[in-house]
Design a protein around this motif. Structure first.
Motif, short mmCIF file in Angstrom:
data_model
loop_
_atom_site.label_atom_id
_atom_site.label_comp_id
_atom_site.label_asym_id
_atom_site.label_seq_id
_atom_site.Cartn_x
_atom_site.Cartn_y
_atom_site.Cartn_z
N LEU A 10 41.83 42.56 47.56
CA LEU A 10 40.77 43.44 48.03
C LEU A 10 41.18 44.91 48.09
O LEU A 10 40.33 45.79 48.08
CB LEU A 10 40.27 43.00 49.41
CG LEU A 10 39.47 41.70 49.44
CD1 LEU A 10 39.20 41.28 50.87
CD2 LEU A 10 38.16 41.87 48.69
N PHE A 49 33.78 37.72 53.47
CA PHE A 49 33.77 38.59 52.30
C PHE A 49 33.12 37.86 51.13
O PHE A 49 33.32 36.66 50.94
CB PHE A 49 35.20 38.96 51.87
CG PHE A 49 35.83 40.02 52.72
CD1 PHE A 49 35.67 41.36 52.40
CD2 PHE A 49 36.58 39.68 53.83
CE1 PHE A 49 36.26 42.34 53.18
CE2 PHE A 49 37.17 40.65 54.61
CZ PHE A 49 37.01 41.98 54.28
N TYR A 74 32.75 38.83 46.96
CA TYR A 74 33.18 39.86 46.01
C TYR A 74 33.17 39.32 44.59
O TYR A 74 33.11 38.13 44.36
CB TYR A 74 34.57 40.39 46.35
CG TYR A 74 35.65 39.34 46.51
CD1 TYR A 74 36.38 38.89 45.42
CD2 TYR A 74 35.95 38.81 47.75
CE1 TYR A 74 37.36 37.94 45.55
CE2 TYR A 74 36.95 37.85 47.91
CZ TYR A 74 37.65 37.42 46.80
OH TYR A 74 38.63 36.48 46.94
N VAL A 79 39.41 43.10 42.62
CA VAL A 79 38.02 43.15 43.03
C VAL A 79 37.40 44.47 42.57
O VAL A 79 37.99 45.53 42.74
CB VAL A 79 37.91 43.01 44.56
CG1 VAL A 79 36.52 43.32 45.05
CG2 VAL A 79 38.33 41.62 44.98
N SER A 102 33.92 45.01 43.31
CA SER A 102 32.94 45.29 44.35
C SER A 102 32.98 44.18 45.38
O SER A 102 33.29 43.03 45.05
CB SER A 102 31.52 45.42 43.77
OG SER A 102 31.06 44.18 43.31
N TYR A 103 32.72 44.53 46.62
CA TYR A 103 32.70 43.50 47.66
C TYR A 103 31.71 43.87 48.75
O TYR A 103 31.31 45.02 48.89
CB TYR A 103 34.09 43.28 48.27
CG TYR A 103 34.63 44.44 49.08
CD1 TYR A 103 34.33 44.57 50.44
CD2 TYR A 103 35.44 45.39 48.50
CE1 TYR A 103 34.82 45.63 51.18
CE2 TYR A 103 35.94 46.45 49.24
CZ TYR A 103 35.64 46.56 50.57
OH TYR A 103 36.12 47.61 51.31
N GLN A 104 31.31 42.85 49.51
CA GLN A 104 30.50 43.02 50.71
C GLN A 104 31.24 42.32 51.82
O GLN A 104 31.87 41.28 51.61
CB GLN A 104 29.12 42.41 50.55
CG GLN A 104 28.25 43.13 49.58
CD GLN A 104 26.86 42.50 49.52
OE1 GLN A 104 26.64 41.40 49.99
NE2 GLN A 104 25.94 43.21 48.92
#
Length: 97
Positions: free
Chosen positions: A41, A67, A69, A76, A78-80
């Motif tokens: 990450l 998480f 992603y 990674v 992009s991730y939330q």
């Protein structure tokens, strides 16, 4: 839905199934909290996230996060992240884990 997720944090099976992970707080500055994360990450091993309320959180506390992603080439792109709350005592890692 948020109450359902909170209830799911209290058994090991549900935590694993729900993708809930434990992260140590390494810094708090105002409403920004820096937590440790896996190398996939972040190259630095930490990320800083904004939170509406940091009261009750302290450096070296552990928090639960989920998480999601997308990864390409082992990194990674992009991730939330969803903050779930402070980690219950039963799931705080032992020193060295």
């Amino acid at each position: 839905m948020q109450d359902y997720l909170k209830e799911q944090r209290f058994t090991a099976v549900d935590r694993k199934r729900g993708g809930i992970s434990v992260h140590k707080i390494i810094a708090i500055k105002g409403n920004e909290v820096t937590i440790e994360v896996p190398p996939i990450l972040s190259n630095t091993g930490s990320i800083t996230v904004s939170m509406g309320d940091t009261s009750g959180l302290q450096v070296n506390d552990f928090v639960d996060c989920q998480f999601s992603y997308t990864a390409q080439g082992g990194k990674v792109n992009s991730y939330q992240m969803m903050f779930c709350g402070k980690t219950p005592a039963a799931f705080i890692p032992k020193e060295g884990d």
